[in-house]
Design a protein around this motif. Structure first.
Motif, PDB file in Angstrom:
ATOM      1  N   GLY A  32      17.103   4.889   5.206  1.00 56.76           N
ATOM      2  CA  GLY A  32      17.086   5.775   4.764  1.00 56.76           C
ATOM      3  C   GLY A  32      17.550   5.970   3.452  1.00 56.76           C
ATOM      4  O   GLY A  32      17.720   7.649   3.147  1.00 56.76           O
ATOM      5  N   VAL A  33      17.606   5.660   2.462  1.00 58.91           N
ATOM      6  CA  VAL A  33      19.067   6.742   1.283  1.00 58.91           C
ATOM      7  C   VAL A  33      18.459   6.953   0.412  1.00 58.91           C
ATOM      8  O   VAL A  33      18.786   7.568  -0.787  1.00 58.91           O
ATOM      9  N   GLY A  34      16.626   5.991   0.563  1.00 58.02           N
ATOM     10  CA  GLY A  34      15.898   7.093  -0.658  1.00 58.02           C
ATOM     11  C   GLY A  34      16.185   5.666  -1.716  1.00 58.02           C
ATOM     12  O   GLY A  34      15.054   5.210  -2.320  1.00 58.02           O
ATOM     13  N   LYS A  35      15.506   4.174  -1.927  1.00 58.17           N
ATOM     14  CA  LYS A  35      15.374   3.310  -2.411  1.00 58.17           C
ATOM     15  C   LYS A  35      13.713   2.963  -2.485  1.00 58.17           C
ATOM     16  O   LYS A  35      13.324   2.894  -4.115  1.00 58.17           O
ATOM     17  N   THR A  36      13.119   3.292  -1.579  1.00 53.03           N
ATOM     18  CA  THR A  36      11.281   3.525  -1.731  1.00 53.03           C
ATOM     19  C   THR A  36      10.950   4.493  -2.571  1.00 53.03           C
ATOM     20  O   THR A  36      10.440   4.512  -3.589  1.00 53.03           O
ATOM     21  N   THR A  37      12.089   5.948  -2.834  1.00 56.27           N
ATOM     22  CA  THR A  37      11.901   6.871  -3.401  1.00 56.27           C
ATOM     23  C   THR A  37      12.219   6.371  -5.200  1.00 56.27           C
ATOM     24  O   THR A  37      11.146   7.412  -5.682  1.00 56.27           O
ATOM     25  N   LEU A  38      13.187   6.082  -4.892  1.00 60.49           N
ATOM     26  CA  LEU A  38      14.283   5.942  -6.443  1.00 60.49           C
ATOM     27  C   LEU A  38      12.161   4.351  -6.998  1.00 60.49           C
ATOM     28  O   LEU A  38      12.419   5.207  -8.350  1.00 60.49           O
ATOM     29  N   ILE A  39      12.617   3.641  -6.313  1.00 62.86           N
ATOM     30  CA  ILE A  39      11.350   2.718  -7.178  1.00 62.86           C
ATOM     31  C   ILE A  39      10.263   3.573  -7.280  1.00 62.86           C
ATOM     32  O   ILE A  39       9.510   3.233  -8.504  1.00 62.86           O
ATOM     33  N   GLY A  40       9.374   4.317  -7.001  1.00 63.82           N
ATOM     34  CA  GLY A  40       8.511   5.395  -6.747  1.00 63.82           C
ATOM     35  C   GLY A  40       8.379   6.174  -8.196  1.00 63.82           C
ATOM     36  O   GLY A  40       7.511   6.143  -8.921  1.00 63.82           O
ATOM     37  N   SER A  41       9.659   6.443  -8.194  1.00 64.04           N
ATOM     38  CA  SER A  41       9.866   7.486  -8.790  1.00 64.04           C
ATOM     39  C   SER A  41       9.293   7.400 -10.397  1.00 64.04           C
ATOM     40  O   SER A  41       9.552   7.273 -11.426  1.00 64.04           O
ATOM     41  N   VAL A  42      10.334   5.723 -10.551  1.00 61.47           N
ATOM     42  CA  VAL A  42      10.383   5.222 -12.329  1.00 61.47           C
ATOM     43  C   VAL A  42       9.517   4.205 -12.554  1.00 61.47           C
ATOM     44  O   VAL A  42       9.317   3.842 -13.444  1.00 61.47           O
ATOM     45  N   SER A  43       8.684   4.097 -11.268  1.00 61.32           N
ATOM     46  CA  SER A  43       7.721   2.761 -11.433  1.00 61.32           C
ATOM     47  C   SER A  43       6.529   2.957 -12.336  1.00 61.32           C
ATOM     48  O   SER A  43       6.248   4.070 -12.146  1.00 61.32           O
ATOM     49  N   GLU A  44       6.600   2.263 -13.862  1.00 64.14           N
ATOM     50  CA  GLU A  44       4.963   2.375 -14.790  1.00 64.14           C
ATOM     51  C   GLU A  44       3.889   1.923 -14.436  1.00 64.14           C
ATOM     52  O   GLU A  44       2.760   2.357 -14.361  1.00 64.14           O
ATOM     53  N   ILE A  45       4.301   1.423 -13.026  1.00 65.99           N
ATOM     54  CA  ILE A  45       2.743   0.896 -12.414  1.00 65.99           C
ATOM     55  C   ILE A  45       3.046   1.668 -10.580  1.00 65.99           C
ATOM     56  O   ILE A  45       3.650   2.098 -10.382  1.00 65.99           O
ATOM     57  N   ALA A  46       1.522   1.611 -10.165  1.00 63.01           N
ATOM     58  CA  ALA A  46       1.344   1.932  -8.781  1.00 63.01           C
ATOM     59  C   ALA A  46       2.120   0.590  -8.059  1.00 63.01           C
ATOM     60  O   ALA A  46       2.350  -0.440  -8.017  1.00 63.01           O
ATOM     61  N   PRO A  47       3.470   1.484  -7.218  1.00 61.10           N
ATOM     62  CA  PRO A  47       4.737   0.485  -7.108  1.00 61.10           C
ATOM     63  C   PRO A  47       3.577  -0.059  -5.794  1.00 61.10           C
ATOM     64  O   PRO A  47       3.144   0.299  -4.852  1.00 61.10           O
ATOM     65  N   GLU A 169      35.826  -2.426 -11.334  1.00 59.26           N
ATOM     66  CA  GLU A 169      35.022  -3.003 -12.476  1.00 59.26           C
ATOM     67  C   GLU A 169      33.326  -2.543 -11.351  1.00 59.26           C
ATOM     68  O   GLU A 169      32.024  -1.850 -13.026  1.00 59.26           O
ATOM     69  N   THR A 170      33.298  -2.403 -10.723  1.00 60.22           N
ATOM     70  CA  THR A 170      32.240  -1.552  -9.987  1.00 60.22           C
ATOM     71  C   THR A 170      31.989  -0.390 -10.690  1.00 60.22           C
ATOM     72  O   THR A 170      32.288   0.538 -10.675  1.00 60.22           O
ATOM     73  N   PRO A 171      30.806  -0.530 -11.304  1.00 55.84           N
ATOM     74  CA  PRO A 171      30.064   0.965 -11.555  1.00 55.84           C
ATOM     75  C   PRO A 171      29.931   2.077 -10.413  1.00 55.84           C
ATOM     76  O   PRO A 171      28.987   1.577  -9.499  1.00 55.84           O
ATOM     77  N   ILE A 172      29.790   3.286 -10.585  1.00 56.27           N
ATOM     78  CA  ILE A 172      29.461   4.114  -9.607  1.00 56.27           C
ATOM     79  C   ILE A 172      29.266   5.187 -10.298  1.00 56.27           C
ATOM     80  O   ILE A 172      29.578   5.455 -11.014  1.00 56.27           O
ATOM     81  N   VAL A 173      27.653   5.407 -10.135  1.00 54.48           N
ATOM     82  CA  VAL A 173      26.938   6.869 -10.887  1.00 54.48           C
ATOM     83  C   VAL A 173      26.117   8.181  -9.758  1.00 54.48           C
ATOM     84  O   VAL A 173      26.310   7.032  -8.910  1.00 54.48           O
ATOM     85  N   THR A 174      25.848   8.390 -10.091  1.00 49.11           N
ATOM     86  CA  THR A 174      25.644   9.236  -9.797  1.00 49.11           C
ATOM     87  C   THR A 174      24.003   9.382  -9.703  1.00 49.11           C
ATOM     88  O   THR A 174      23.006   9.322 -10.881  1.00 49.11           O
ATOM     89  N   CYS A 175      23.048  10.017  -8.651  1.00 45.60           N
ATOM     90  CA  CYS A 175      21.647  10.168  -8.885  1.00 45.60           C
ATOM     91  C   CYS A 175      20.807  10.924  -8.478  1.00 45.60           C
ATOM     92  O   CYS A 175      21.500  10.810  -7.009  1.00 45.60           O
ATOM     93  N   ASP A 176      19.813  11.339  -8.825  1.00 48.48           N
ATOM     94  CA  ASP A 176      18.603  11.806  -7.505  1.00 48.48           C
ATOM     95  C   ASP A 176      17.245  10.875  -7.569  1.00 48.48           C
ATOM     96  O   ASP A 176      16.607  10.771  -8.810  1.00 48.48           O
ATOM     97  N   ALA A 177      17.131  10.495  -6.979  1.00 48.08           N
ATOM     98  CA  ALA A 177      15.525   9.398  -6.528  1.00 48.08           C
ATOM     99  C   ALA A 177      14.670   9.568  -6.702  1.00 48.08           C
ATOM    100  O   ALA A 177      13.668   8.987  -7.492  1.00 48.08           O
ATOM    101  N   ARG A 178      14.778  11.005  -6.436  1.00 46.64           N
ATOM    102  CA  ARG A 178      12.923  11.885  -6.696  1.00 46.64           C
ATOM    103  C   ARG A 178      12.502  11.577  -8.360  1.00 46.64           C
ATOM    104  O   ARG A 178      11.598  12.624  -8.498  1.00 46.64           O
ATOM    105  N   ASP A 179      14.229  12.006  -8.660  1.00 43.29           N
ATOM    106  CA  ASP A 179      13.875  11.874 -10.606  1.00 43.29           C
ATOM    107  C   ASP A 179      13.798  10.703 -11.557  1.00 43.29           C
ATOM    108  O   ASP A 179      14.719  10.213 -11.425  1.00 43.29           O
ATOM    109  N   LYS A 180      12.647  10.396 -12.371  1.00 44.70           N
ATOM    110  CA  LYS A 180      13.025   9.446 -13.252  1.00 44.70           C
ATOM    111  C   LYS A 180      14.003   9.289 -13.856  1.00 44.70           C
ATOM    112  O   LYS A 180      13.712   7.681 -14.483  1.00 44.70           O
TER     113      LYS A 180
END
Length: 205
Positions: A32-47, A169-180
């Motif tokens: 439930g963290v938003g993996k499906t949402t993230l891939i759907g938001s950036v994918s240039e093909i129908a995921p 050294e592990t990068p930590i960033v923030t994002c909105d998985a709904r936003d491309k």
């Protein structure tokens, strides 16, 4: 690293002839963290999605704490594609988050440059378990992306690094998985970090 390409024409199916490098990326995280949402938001093909309705069989197994609106779950994987600039294409493989599917990770990770670990700070302990399992089951570099839910508590980078027991050294960033653009920026951070590793640099040279 180039930024994400502009919005593609609807129904884009084929990789641009200018693409010189293809990269496999794993997108992992707790349930439930938003993996499906993230891939759907950036994918240039129908995921490709393997979402199934949640049933009473998951009661007591899949915790819905903080996920009141969630009614479906990934049961195999998600798949999407995004072109960065004009020469690099990322193939995104999203993993199921539940413990009973963790054995799938090793197979999905085969040939991947790295993994983006999506985190929900409302359930930080679940994310710690995901990072732990990722390190046990694979040797790939990974970056952490905090999916900023509206009601999620805010933590500093160092607090997150301590809570998840991450290397400096592990990068930590923030994002909105709904936003491309936000999701693409998180993926770019991972690729830039992963390409610094000697083995990765040789494999994708």
């Amino acid at each position: 690293m180039a930024s994400a390409s502009s919005d593609p024409p609807a129904g884009k199916r084929y990789v641009s002839p200018t693409v010189a490098q293809s990269v496999k990326i794993l997108v992992v995280g707790a349930f439930g963290v938003g993996k499906t949402t993230l891939i759907g938001s950036v994918s240039e093909i129908a995921p490709l999605r393997t979402e199934e309705p949640m049933t009473t069989a998951s009661i007591g197994i899949d915790s819905l704490a903080g996920l009141d609106s969630k009614t479906t779950t990934t049961v195999a994987m998600d798949f999407g594609r995004i072109t960065l600039g004009s020469e690099v294409v990322l193939y995104l493989f999203g993993t199921p988050g539940q413990r009973r599917f963790w054995d799938l990770w090793a197979g999905l990770a085969d040939g991947a440059l790295g993994a983006l670990v999506l985190v929900d700070t409302r359930r930080i302990e679940d994310s710690f378990e995901v990072v732990d399992q990722l390190e046990l089951r694979t040797s790939m570099p990974f970056a952490v992306a905090v999916n900023e839910f509206p009601d999620a508590p805010q933590y500093s980078t160092e607090q997150l690094r301590t809570a998840l027991d991450l290397l400096p050294e592990t990068p930590i960033v923030t994002c909105d998985a709904r936003d491309k653009e936000s999701s693409a920026a998180a993926l770019i951070s991972l690729v830039e970090y992963a390409l610094e590793f000697p083995l990765a640099s040789k494999a994708y040279a």
